[in-house]
Design a protein around this motif. Sequence first.
Motif, PDB file in Angstrom:
ATOM      1  N   ASN A   1      45.181  -0.549  59.825  1.00 12.47           N
ATOM      2  CA  ASN A   1      45.057   0.565  60.463  1.00 12.47           C
ATOM      3  C   ASN A   1      44.626   2.013  59.983  1.00 12.47           C
ATOM      4  OD1 ASN A   1      47.241   0.647  58.862  1.00 12.47           O
ATOM      5  ND2 ASN A   1      48.564   1.495  60.416  1.00 12.47           N
ATOM      6  N   VAL A   2      44.003   1.859  58.923  1.00  8.95           N
ATOM      7  CA  VAL A   2      43.605   2.693  57.969  1.00  8.95           C
ATOM      8  C   VAL A   2      41.686   2.812  57.911  1.00  8.95           C
ATOM      9  CG1 VAL A   2      43.511   3.925  55.664  1.00  8.95           C
ATOM     10  CG2 VAL A   2      45.487   2.948  56.517  1.00  8.95           C
ATOM     11  N   THR A   3      41.225   4.140  58.459  1.00  8.66           N
ATOM     12  CA  THR A   3      39.832   4.050  58.397  1.00  8.66           C
ATOM     13  C   THR A   3      39.363   5.130  57.392  1.00  8.66           C
ATOM     14  OG1 THR A   3      39.859   3.561  60.751  1.00  8.66           O
ATOM     15  CG2 THR A   3      37.779   4.643  59.985  1.00  8.66           C
ATOM     16  N   VAL A   4      38.495   4.761  56.498  1.00 12.65           N
ATOM     17  CA  VAL A   4      38.106   5.462  55.738  1.00 12.65           C
ATOM     18  C   VAL A   4      36.375   6.162  55.951  1.00 12.65           C
ATOM     19  CG1 VAL A   4      37.113   5.862  53.111  1.00 12.65           C
ATOM     20  CG2 VAL A   4      39.166   4.380  53.866  1.00 12.65           C
ATOM     21  N   ALA A   5      36.212   7.627  56.040  1.00 18.60           N
ATOM     22  CA  ALA A   5      35.023   8.171  56.339  1.00 18.60           C
ATOM     23  C   ALA A   5      34.616   8.776  55.002  1.00 18.60           C
ATOM     24  CB  ALA A   5      35.131   9.093  57.665  1.00 18.60           C
ATOM     25  N   ARG A   6      33.312   8.686  54.589  1.00 16.63           N
ATOM     26  CA  ARG A   6      33.054   9.169  53.216  1.00 16.63           C
ATOM     27  C   ARG A   6      31.480   9.016  52.997  1.00 16.63           C
ATOM     28  NH1 ARG A   6      35.097   7.037  47.498  1.00 16.63           N
ATOM     29  NH2 ARG A   6      34.873   9.016  46.611  1.00 16.63           N
ATOM     30  N   PRO A   7      30.654   9.917  52.614  1.00 14.51           N
ATOM     31  CA  PRO A   7      31.234  11.449  52.362  1.00 14.51           C
ATOM     32  C   PRO A   7      31.758  12.139  53.846  1.00 14.51           C
ATOM     33  CG  PRO A   7      29.051  11.483  52.068  1.00 14.51           C
ATOM     34  CD  PRO A   7      29.418   9.907  52.184  1.00 14.51           C
ATOM     35  N   ALA A   8      32.906  12.613  53.770  1.00 15.16           N
ATOM     36  CA  ALA A   8      33.019  13.292  55.174  1.00 15.16           C
ATOM     37  C   ALA A   8      33.942  14.590  54.846  1.00 15.16           C
ATOM     38  CB  ALA A   8      33.749  12.445  56.052  1.00 15.16           C
ATOM     39  N   ARG A   9      33.480  15.737  55.030  1.00  6.83           N
ATOM     40  CA  ARG A   9      34.139  17.083  54.545  1.00  6.83           C
ATOM     41  C   ARG A   9      34.815  17.840  55.755  1.00  6.83           C
ATOM     42  NH1 ARG A   9      34.147  20.427  50.398  1.00  6.83           N
ATOM     43  NH2 ARG A   9      32.507  18.995  49.193  1.00  6.83           N
ATOM     44  N   VAL A  10      35.992  18.266  55.447  1.00  5.24           N
ATOM     45  CA  VAL A  10      36.794  18.942  56.425  1.00  5.24           C
ATOM     46  C   VAL A  10      36.451  20.450  56.344  1.00  5.24           C
ATOM     47  CG1 VAL A  10      38.841  20.077  57.102  1.00  5.24           C
ATOM     48  CG2 VAL A  10      38.614  17.444  56.757  1.00  5.24           C
ATOM     49  N   ARG A  11      35.564  20.925  57.541  1.00  3.55           N
ATOM     50  CA  ARG A  11      34.965  22.237  57.404  1.00  3.55           C
ATOM     51  C   ARG A  11      35.895  23.310  57.885  1.00  3.55           C
ATOM     52  NH1 ARG A  11      29.327  22.144  57.385  1.00  3.55           N
ATOM     53  NH2 ARG A  11      29.070  23.621  59.130  1.00  3.55           N
ATOM     54  N   ASP A  12      36.595  22.904  58.785  1.00  2.26           N
ATOM     55  CA  ASP A  12      37.801  23.856  59.328  1.00  2.26           C
ATOM     56  C   ASP A  12      38.778  23.301  59.945  1.00  2.26           C
ATOM     57  OD1 ASP A  12      38.503  26.445  59.929  1.00  2.26           O
ATOM     58  OD2 ASP A  12      37.206  26.809  61.294  1.00  2.26           O
ATOM     59  N   LEU A  13      40.179  23.850  60.141  1.00  4.00           N
ATOM     60  CA  LEU A  13      41.085  23.129  61.032  1.00  4.00           C
ATOM     61  C   LEU A  13      41.376  23.869  62.175  1.00  4.00           C
ATOM     62  CD1 LEU A  13      43.570  23.183  57.658  1.00  4.00           C
ATOM     63  CD2 LEU A  13      42.043  21.399  58.561  1.00  4.00           C
TER      64      LEU A  13
ATOM     65  N   GLN B   1      33.835   1.476  56.166  1.00  5.08           N
ATOM     66  CA  GLN B   1      33.258   2.808  56.388  1.00  5.08           C
ATOM     67  C   GLN B   1      32.982   2.884  58.055  1.00  5.08           C
ATOM     68  OE1 GLN B   1      32.663   5.350  53.886  1.00  5.08           O
ATOM     69  NE2 GLN B   1      33.422   4.206  52.223  1.00  5.08           N
ATOM     70  N   PHE B   2      32.911   4.336  58.585  1.00  5.30           N
ATOM     71  CA  PHE B   2      32.778   4.330  59.623  1.00  5.30           C
ATOM     72  C   PHE B   2      31.611   5.463  59.825  1.00  5.30           C
ATOM     73  CE2 PHE B   2      36.181   1.979  60.164  1.00  5.30           C
ATOM     74  CZ  PHE B   2      36.305   1.441  61.484  1.00  5.30           C
ATOM     75  N   GLY B   3      30.617   5.262  61.031  1.00  5.08           N
ATOM     76  CA  GLY B   3      29.303   6.191  61.241  1.00  5.08           C
ATOM     77  C   GLY B   3      29.727   7.566  61.651  1.00  5.08           C
ATOM     78  N   ALA B   4      28.798   8.508  61.717  1.00  2.06           N
ATOM     79  CA  ALA B   4      29.049   9.532  62.431  1.00  2.06           C
ATOM     80  C   ALA B   4      29.599   9.549  63.761  1.00  2.06           C
ATOM     81  CB  ALA B   4      27.894  10.552  62.180  1.00  2.06           C
ATOM     82  N   GLY B   5      30.431  10.222  64.275  1.00  2.00           N
ATOM     83  CA  GLY B   5      30.641  10.407  65.568  1.00  2.00           C
ATOM     84  C   GLY B   5      31.615   9.302  65.987  1.00  2.00           C
ATOM     85  N   VAL B   6      31.992   8.348  65.326  1.00  2.00           N
ATOM     86  CA  VAL B   6      33.037   7.390  65.433  1.00  2.00           C
ATOM     87  C   VAL B   6      34.248   7.968  65.329  1.00  2.00           C
ATOM     88  CG1 VAL B   6      33.629   5.031  65.034  1.00  2.00           C
ATOM     89  CG2 VAL B   6      31.341   5.391  65.018  1.00  2.00           C
ATOM     90  N   ILE B   7      34.182   8.967  64.198  1.00  2.00           N
ATOM     91  CA  ILE B   7      35.917   9.345  63.878  1.00  2.00           C
ATOM     92  C   ILE B   7      36.338  10.235  64.886  1.00  2.00           C
ATOM     93  CG2 ILE B   7      35.208   8.977  61.499  1.00  2.00           C
ATOM     94  CD1 ILE B   7      34.705  12.037  61.109  1.00  2.00           C
ATOM     95  N   ALA B   8      35.410  10.952  65.546  1.00  2.37           N
ATOM     96  CA  ALA B   8      35.847  11.880  66.580  1.00  2.37           C
ATOM     97  C   ALA B   8      37.061  11.251  67.519  1.00  2.37           C
ATOM     98  CB  ALA B   8      34.906  12.450  67.457  1.00  2.37           C
ATOM     99  N   GLY B   9      38.231  12.147  67.736  1.00  5.01           N
ATOM    100  CA  GLY B   9      39.436  11.792  68.744  1.00  5.01           C
ATOM    101  C   GLY B   9      40.542  12.068  68.038  1.00  5.01           C
ATOM    102  N   HIS B  10      41.614  11.308  68.472  1.00 10.78           N
ATOM    103  CA  HIS B  10      43.075  11.308  68.023  1.00 10.78           C
ATOM    104  C   HIS B  10      43.231  10.247  67.227  1.00 10.78           C
ATOM    105  CE1 HIS B  10      46.911  13.181  68.078  1.00 10.78           C
ATOM    106  NE2 HIS B  10      47.374  12.138  68.057  1.00 10.78           N
TER     107      HIS B  10
END
Length: 394
Positions: A163-175, A39-48
């Motif tokens: 090479n697969v990272t899981v973030a949860r709970p993490a909701r996509v709010r917009d695209l 699991q990854f913390g908030a902010g760490v998932i930002a980027g490409h």
Amino acid sequence: MALTPPATANRAPLWSGQGGRLGRAASRRPEPSGTPPRQFGAGVIAGHWEVVVVGGRIAGASTAWALAPYAERILVLDASRPTAFWPQQSTWDRSGNLAWSALGLLETVLACGAPRTYGDTQRIGADVVERVYPREDAYSFRMSVPREVLDPALLAAASSRGNVTVARPARVRDLTIEAGRVRGATVRHGAVDSQVTCDLLVLADGRLSRNAERVGASAYRVVESPWFALLAYYGDLPLPTDRSYFSLQDRSVLISTPCGDGQWCVAVDLHQSLIDETGQHPARSFERLVRDDPYLGPAVAAGHRSTPIGGAGRMRMLRRPMSGPGWCLVGDAGYHLDPVTAQGTRAALVTARILRDRVAGAGGVRGTDLTGLTDERDDALDDDWTYTEQIVRG
Ligand SMILES: Cc1cc2nc3c(=O)[nH]c(=O)nc-3n(C[C@H](O)[C@H](O)[C@H](O)COP(=O)(O)OP(=O)(O)OC[C@H]3O[C@@H](n4cnc5c(N)ncnc54)[C@H](O)[C@@H]3O)c2cc1C
């Protein structure tokens, strides 16, 4: 019909309707065993990320696993909590086993510990038949794994790719959509909004997918279903663990399936006309049908119900386009079959496999041409759709 749950302390039913999401999680199961996904913390998932997968259950986790050899970095986002009870069954037969195998996930699924069933007891009206499934090959068995066991096992398998990272709970709010192409998403994770960008956005966010609408993937084929699907898990039933039970009665189907660890999934499909006629809440009809069944009634009286009764009604079978510029739909998000024929798992796996094959053929995610996937999927699943639509239309 008003879906007002009757008051039942600690065992409140969970509902999902056409317009609604799953209700509150009234009970929690213990954490599944095995290595949990990283699991990854908030902010760490930002980027490409080369691939962002929205939804981490059957379709999303299987797709992440399947695409991992062809991408540098994959991010899986799921809005739900790992311990939430998820009243959607997952039962499949030989065709499902073949679909798991085609993705290289059959061993993972078998390790979940559910027994293989090689036959069933079928009651139609008053007639009872003992059936043995045709023994075509090593895949000729039926299996049911609770979602709270299956989904984490699939996520753990995907995560084990490295090479697969899981973030949860993490909701996509917009695209983020630029010049008609999906470029990324805004994700709420740990009370923080992050921007992610990607080469491919895979939407595996279920039949009520809001993101499908955001990318413009409107349903082009819809069948309203009059069936209400309910289920609950029971423990310690004095029933055989190598066969299932089906009771096909007037406007109801009752099924019990052993699913490992001393548990049985008891599922009921109720026709809406029966609900309207009796005026009973579906959960009460579920309890009555189970209690009055000559095979299951005595068994559940000896055992105990271990989860709330949950399910969904007023569902729609639907097909949405499978792909567009920078996006692809897998699982229920793009192709939802009514649960009455129990083909949703297989359909989700077939869509994951079709995407994997296209990406593998191109040698990687970047530059893969996603055109034509809709026709490929619709051809592959045509028999499932036709059969399910026949049952749904009665
Ligand atoms: C009562 C019932 C019984 C069933 N029985 C069977 C059966 O016996 N056999 C069978 O094969 N099929 C059955 N099905 C169908 C089967 O459950 C589905 O086909 C299957 O769950 C589809 O998996 P999925 O991964 O596509 O979607 P889902 O399992 O719906 O998962 C979608 C995920 O996306 C996440 N998500 C949604 N929005 C967002 C967002 N914005 N951001 C991040 N994450 C998001 C959700 O939290 C969820 O975890 C049944 C369904 C029901 C309702």
